[in-house]
Every structure is written in C-alpha cells, then in structure tokens.
Write a protein that holds these residues in place. Sequence first.
Motif, PDB file in Angstrom:
ATOM      1  N   GLN A 191       0.694  -1.074  -0.107  1.00 21.70           N
ATOM      2  CA  GLN A 191      -0.131   0.093  -0.039  1.00 21.70           C
ATOM      3  C   GLN A 191       0.815   1.498   0.075  1.00 21.70           C
ATOM      4  N   VAL A 192       0.543   2.355  -0.582  1.00 15.92           N
ATOM      5  CA  VAL A 192       0.783   3.719  -0.516  1.00 15.92           C
ATOM      6  C   VAL A 192       0.694   4.120   0.878  1.00 15.92           C
ATOM      7  N   ASP A 193       1.751   4.421   1.588  1.00 16.77           N
ATOM      8  CA  ASP A 193       1.673   4.741   3.047  1.00 16.77           C
ATOM      9  C   ASP A 193       2.281   6.017   3.162  1.00 16.77           C
ATOM     10  N   GLY A 194       1.398   6.765   3.985  1.00 18.78           N
ATOM     11  CA  GLY A 194       1.975   8.216   4.390  1.00 18.78           C
ATOM     12  C   GLY A 194       1.262   9.219   3.839  1.00 18.78           C
TER      13      GLY A 194
ATOM     14  N   ILE B 284       5.114  -3.903  14.510  1.00 18.95           N
ATOM     15  CA  ILE B 284       4.032  -4.498  13.854  1.00 18.95           C
ATOM     16  C   ILE B 284       4.112  -5.381  13.074  1.00 18.95           C
TER      17      ILE B 284
ATOM     18  N   MET C 260       3.374  -7.920  10.155  1.00 20.81           N
ATOM     19  CA  MET C 260       2.118  -8.215   8.758  1.00 20.81           C
ATOM     20  C   MET C 260       2.023  -9.631   8.799  1.00 20.81           C
TER      21      MET C 260
ATOM     22  N   ILE D 291      -8.477  -0.893   3.406  1.00 14.23           N
ATOM     23  CA  ILE D 291      -7.952   0.428   3.726  1.00 14.23           C
ATOM     24  C   ILE D 291      -8.705   1.697   3.176  1.00 14.23           C
TER      25      ILE D 291
ATOM     26  N   ARG E 138      -8.706   2.677   0.113  1.00 12.67           N
ATOM     27  CA  ARG E 138      -7.831   3.294  -0.969  1.00 12.67           C
ATOM     28  C   ARG E 138      -7.523   2.252  -1.912  1.00 12.67           C
TER      29      ARG E 138
ATOM     30  N   SER F 177      -8.322   3.598   6.736  1.00 11.87           N
ATOM     31  CA  SER F 177      -8.229   4.937   6.561  1.00 11.87           C
ATOM     32  C   SER F 177      -9.504   5.767   7.268  1.00 11.87           C
TER      33      SER F 177
ATOM     34  N   SER G 203      -8.983   5.846  11.171  1.00 10.15           N
ATOM     35  CA  SER G 203      -7.639   6.596  11.295  1.00 10.15           C
ATOM     36  C   SER G 203      -7.850   8.174  11.111  1.00 10.15           C
TER      37      SER G 203
ATOM     38  N   MET H   1      -0.840  12.875  13.946  1.00 11.02           N
ATOM     39  CA  MET H   1       0.211  12.062  14.415  1.00 11.02           C
ATOM     40  C   MET H   1       1.098  12.377  13.095  1.00 11.02           C
TER      41      MET H   1
ATOM     42  N   ARG I 215       3.267  10.063  11.007  1.00 11.41           N
ATOM     43  CA  ARG I 215       3.841   8.742  10.939  1.00 11.41           C
ATOM     44  C   ARG I 215       5.274   8.753  10.084  1.00 11.41           C
TER      45      ARG I 215
ATOM     46  N   LEU J 179      -8.897   2.103  16.548  1.00 13.22           N
ATOM     47  CA  LEU J 179      -8.611   1.027  15.433  1.00 13.22           C
ATOM     48  C   LEU J 179      -8.596  -0.187  16.221  1.00 13.22           C
TER      49      LEU J 179
ATOM     50  N   ILE K 126      -2.561  -8.021  11.180  1.00 13.78           N
ATOM     51  CA  ILE K 126      -1.371  -7.185  11.751  1.00 13.78           C
ATOM     52  C   ILE K 126      -1.233  -7.769  13.232  1.00 13.78           C
TER      53      ILE K 126
ATOM     54  N   HIS L 231       0.551  -6.312  16.928  1.00  8.56           N
ATOM     55  CA  HIS L 231       1.584  -5.310  17.632  1.00  8.56           C
ATOM     56  C   HIS L 231       2.341  -6.205  18.354  1.00  8.56           C
TER      57      HIS L 231
HETATM   58  C1  HEM Z   1      -3.252   5.724   7.010  1.00  6.11           C
HETATM   59  C2  HEM Z   1      -1.225   1.479   6.564  1.00  6.11           C
HETATM   60  C3  HEM Z   1      -0.984   1.148  11.447  1.00  6.11           C
HETATM   61  C4  HEM Z   1      -2.607   5.478  11.791  1.00  6.11           C
HETATM   62  C5  HEM Z   1      -2.989   4.615   6.412  1.00  6.11           C
HETATM   63  C6  HEM Z   1      -3.026   4.339   5.292  1.00  6.11           C
HETATM   64  C7  HEM Z   1      -2.306   2.936   5.091  1.00  6.11           C
HETATM   65  C8  HEM Z   1      -1.990   2.677   6.340  1.00  6.11           C
HETATM   66  C9  HEM Z   1      -2.108   2.193   3.943  1.00  6.11           C
HETATM   67  C10 HEM Z   1      -3.730   5.312   4.064  1.00  6.11           C
HETATM   68  C11 HEM Z   1      -2.634   5.859   3.361  1.00  6.11           C
HETATM   69  C12 HEM Z   1      -2.086   7.307   4.284  1.00  6.11           C
HETATM   70  O1  HEM Z   1      -2.935   8.059   4.681  1.00  6.11           O
HETATM   71  O2  HEM Z   1      -1.077   7.189   4.912  1.00  6.11           O
HETATM   72  C13 HEM Z   1      -0.992   1.010   7.772  1.00  6.11           C
HETATM   73  C14 HEM Z   1      -0.548  -0.444   8.140  1.00  6.11           C
HETATM   74  C15 HEM Z   1      -0.241  -0.449   9.548  1.00  6.11           C
HETATM   75  C16 HEM Z   1      -0.930   0.817  10.146  1.00  6.11           C
HETATM   76  C17 HEM Z   1       0.048  -1.230   7.122  1.00  6.11           C
HETATM   77  C18 HEM Z   1       0.255  -1.550  10.361  1.00  6.11           C
HETATM   78  C19 HEM Z   1       0.939  -2.453   9.992  1.00  6.11           C
HETATM   79  C20 HEM Z   1      -1.386   2.301  11.961  1.00  6.11           C
HETATM   80  C21 HEM Z   1      -1.343   2.571  13.470  1.00  6.11           C
HETATM   81  C22 HEM Z   1      -1.868   3.917  13.506  1.00  6.11           C
HETATM   82  C23 HEM Z   1      -2.113   4.303  12.288  1.00  6.11           C
HETATM   83  C24 HEM Z   1      -1.049   1.845  14.603  1.00  6.11           C
HETATM   84  C25 HEM Z   1      -2.159   4.722  14.839  1.00  6.11           C
HETATM   85  C26 HEM Z   1      -2.608   4.316  15.906  1.00  6.11           C
HETATM   86  C27 HEM Z   1      -3.127   6.040  10.522  1.00  6.11           C
HETATM   87  C28 HEM Z   1      -3.322   7.519  10.575  1.00  6.11           C
HETATM   88  C29 HEM Z   1      -3.453   7.495   8.829  1.00  6.11           C
HETATM   89  C30 HEM Z   1      -3.108   6.114   8.375  1.00  6.11           C
HETATM   90  C31 HEM Z   1      -3.415   8.489  11.205  1.00  6.11           C
HETATM   91  C32 HEM Z   1      -4.043   8.770   8.181  1.00  6.11           C
HETATM   92  C33 HEM Z   1      -5.467   8.978   8.135  1.00  6.11           C
HETATM   93  C34 HEM Z   1      -5.852  10.423   7.493  1.00  6.11           C
HETATM   94  O3  HEM Z   1      -5.112  11.152   7.482  1.00  6.11           O
HETATM   95  O4  HEM Z   1      -6.795  10.104   6.708  1.00  6.11           O
HETATM   96  N1  HEM Z   1      -2.440   3.653   7.276  1.00  6.11           N
HETATM   97  N2  HEM Z   1      -1.417   1.544   9.111  1.00  6.11           N
HETATM   98  N3  HEM Z   1      -1.948   3.151  11.174  1.00  6.11           N
HETATM   99  N4  HEM Z   1      -3.063   5.257   9.432  1.00  6.11           N
HETATM  100 FE1  HEM Z   1      -2.147   3.387   9.161  1.00  6.11          FE
END
Ligand code: HEM
Length: 400
Positions: free
Chosen positions: A211-214, A253, A255, A272, A274, A310, A313, A323, A325, A364, A374, A376
């Motif tokens: 996944q595109v992450d960030g 974490i 996977m 996700i 997305r 998404s 979160s 936060m 990331r 979450l 996943i 933790h």
């Molecule tokens: C968004 C993956 C764990 C918080 C995302 C996205 C992906 C993703 C693909 C959507 C793209 C993006 O906005 O970056 C993952 C994976 C995880 C993980 C693979 C574990 C292996 C977590 C954890 C937290 C978290 C533990 C916090 C407790 C967020 C937040 C967003 C996000 C805040 C952005 C939401 C937004 O701004 O709309 N994550 N995530 N993620 N994730 Fe995760």
Amino acid sequence: GAAGLVVGAAGGAGISAALPGEDTAGAGAGGAPALTTVGATSVMFHGKHQAGITTPLQSRGHLVAFDLAPGAGRKEAAALLRRWSVTAKALMSGKAPAEDTGVALDAGPSSLTVTFGFGRTFFDRTGLTSRRPAGLDPLPAFSSDALDPRRSEGDLWVQIGADDALVAFHALRAVQKDAGDAARVRWQMNGFNRSAGATAKPMTARNLMGQVDGTGNPKPTDPDFDRRIFVPAGGGGAPEWMAGGSYAVVRRIRMLLDDWEKLPLDRQEQVIGRRKSDGAPLTGGTETTELDLNKLGPDGKLVIPDNAHSRISAPEQNGGAAMLRRPFSFHDGIGPDGTPDAGLLFVCWQADPLRGFVPVQRKLDRGDALSTFIRHEASGLFAVPGGPAEGEYVGQRLLE
Ligand code: HEM
C-alpha cells in the motif's frame, strides 16, 4: 541531465545537499551520477528540533533502546548524552569519530540522522522522577496487543536513519561503543524504506503490504503542524526541557503477509479504503483527494466501508487527533511458524500521545479491518527533547 534526481523530497528544513564548492542544482549535471548527491546530503545536528522527525524517510534505519547499567545514574547519563551528541554531530556532517571502524570511509553523510529519547524508567534511574513529563504515562493496554516486554520500552532510545546501509550501521556501532559501561542495549530493530532514486519522481512510500503509506500525514507547511507535532515552549504544563521536543510512539507491527497476500485485490482495497495502485480513495480522484466518507455505492453500502483503516484513523473521526507517521519496514527472516517475520516499525510523532496515538489506536483496536492481518509485538514511548543549540548536548536542559 539531473532529471530523476530524488533528494530530500519533502520538508527540507535544515538539509543541505551541496558539496563544498558545488551548487546543489548542478549536482548530477556534468556527468556526476545521482548517487553522489544521495551521499553528499547532510542534515543539521543543531536546531530547534532534533533531526530525524521531519527529515524525509531514509532508506535504512536502526531503532535501539538502552538501559542504564546498574550503578549508573544522572552523572553517567549526562556524560553519555554528551558523548553521543559529539559523535552524532560529527557523523551527521560526514566526519569520522576517533578510533573509527572505517565502515563508512568512502561514503558521504547520506542524510544520516541520530535522534535521542528518554523512556519512562530513565527518570527513576537518574533520580529525576519529579521531572518526568505526564506525556510519558504508560500507554493503555489494547485488546489486540501481543507485546514482548523484552523488546519494549527502555531507559534510552536512539533512532538512526541514513540513505546508505553502511553509513547507518557505522553510526549504530559508534553509538553502541559510546555507551561503554554506562548503558547496555535492551533491544535493537532494523528497518528500511525505498531507496532515494528508485522511482522516477518523489513518491509516497509503500509498505510491505504494497500500500501507498503516508498520504494522510500532516505536512510541515500546515499551519497547525508545529502545534500538533512539537511540544510548545513555555506553556501547556509541559516541562521547559521538552520545548521543541516531541513524543515518539514505537510499535513493532508484524504483518501476517501469507494471509494478506491471499486476499483478492478488491478486498485488500476495502480494508484500507484506498486503491492499491496509486493510493487514491475508493471514492475517486487521485492520491491527495479527500476521502468521501458518506458516499454510497450502487448497492446502497458505503464505498469506504465502516471498518476501513483510513476511515477509522482519519483525524476528522478522532477529534482532530494527528500524528506524524515516520516508519521503517522490517524483515527478520522466517519465524518459527514458517511465516515471514516482517512488517512495520511504526514510529509516530506527536506533541502529546494522548491526543495523537492513543485515541486513534483505541478506535482501531475496536474494529479496524486491518487488524486481522497485523499483530502489535512490541511497544515503546519516548520523550524526545528539543534540538540542541550550538554548544549544547541533547537533553542538557534536563540533565545539567
Ligand atoms: C493511514 C497502513 C497502522 C494511523 C494509513 C494508510 C495506510 C495505512 C495504507 C492510508 C494512506 C495514508 O494516509 O498514509 C497501515 C498499516 C499499519 C498501520 C499497514 C500496520 C502495519 C497504523 C497505526 C496507526 C495508524 C497503529 C495509529 C494508531 C494512521 C493514520 C492514517 C493512516 C492517522 C492517516 C489517516 C488520514 O489522515 O486520513 N495507514 N497503518 N496506522 N494510518 Fe495506518
């Protein structure tokens, strides 16, 4: 020409990519390969904030926690932070420390950052309990936690990042050597991200699920970025020594990739909310288009499901909790059960964990579609003080 050069793509404060006598724009021209620029990029050690927080993701990372040795207290800790600061400053500017191992001899600083933090237990060991910030109160337990205490927490935490594996390892050994008799390694985790220059233009990273992450990360140019990520000076009940600092939550974490990879693409995308190809919301647009959380499909169901990661979160769903990331992927071979020991070294930064990580993880934990895939396995919470002023060592305002 210099097309395709990808250096310090985002948030470039305090980053320099120029060699002495060379102008940055010209690097890569005149026949010099892009790699020269990757190696030559250096990040400032001194500043308002420590390096390694808003620095663009580096391709290699080491996270190391130390415990103070029995008998070591505040005096030894202060001397250690002084040694570490001297070493970090030299290495980040591309200088070799005394009695060098030679591992990074031919390489430039390669965007090396070395970031230092204090864990909750540090304050008892050093007689500084009364100065421990409330931000270090233990994280609540989550129902899905499977945490290994031996790989969690620690008195001191060091995050090393660099765009070269040898430069990162070199820094790691120097930091471990400096620890001397004062502190012992409690745990170490090794991670990576995509290499600078691997894509034709700067792009958001991908994780090991593909996944595109960030994408949703706050940007240093956002008006409320500083307030959300960094502890303010003089106010909010935060101790003065944390001004310009931040709290890092670290989670190893795992996977469950064998299960994840069996899931058909459309189901993966619903987990996700997305698209996998380009990270765009399932409700349409491009990677940076806002999610349309209310949109219904032809079947009358939400296009971005109720339990999509998404959706859950998103800051709008969490009272604005935000936060930064800044993770590394990890891969430590195959586990005893025959599945890959791989996943995300999740590192997130915030001014207050109770307004960043905790509320989001709580939600979450209650129903994230991703949680099936996943686990933790380790956790750490660290107070990362502000950046050292010229002539200061990291943490001096707490320790002197
Ligand atoms: C968004 C993956 C764990 C918080 C995302 C996205 C992906 C993703 C693909 C959507 C793209 C993006 O906005 O970056 C993952 C994976 C995880 C993980 C693979 C574990 C292996 C977590 C954890 C937290 C978290 C533990 C916090 C407790 C967020 C937040 C967003 C996000 C805040 C952005 C939401 C937004 O701004 O709309 N994550 N995530 N993620 N994730 Fe995760």
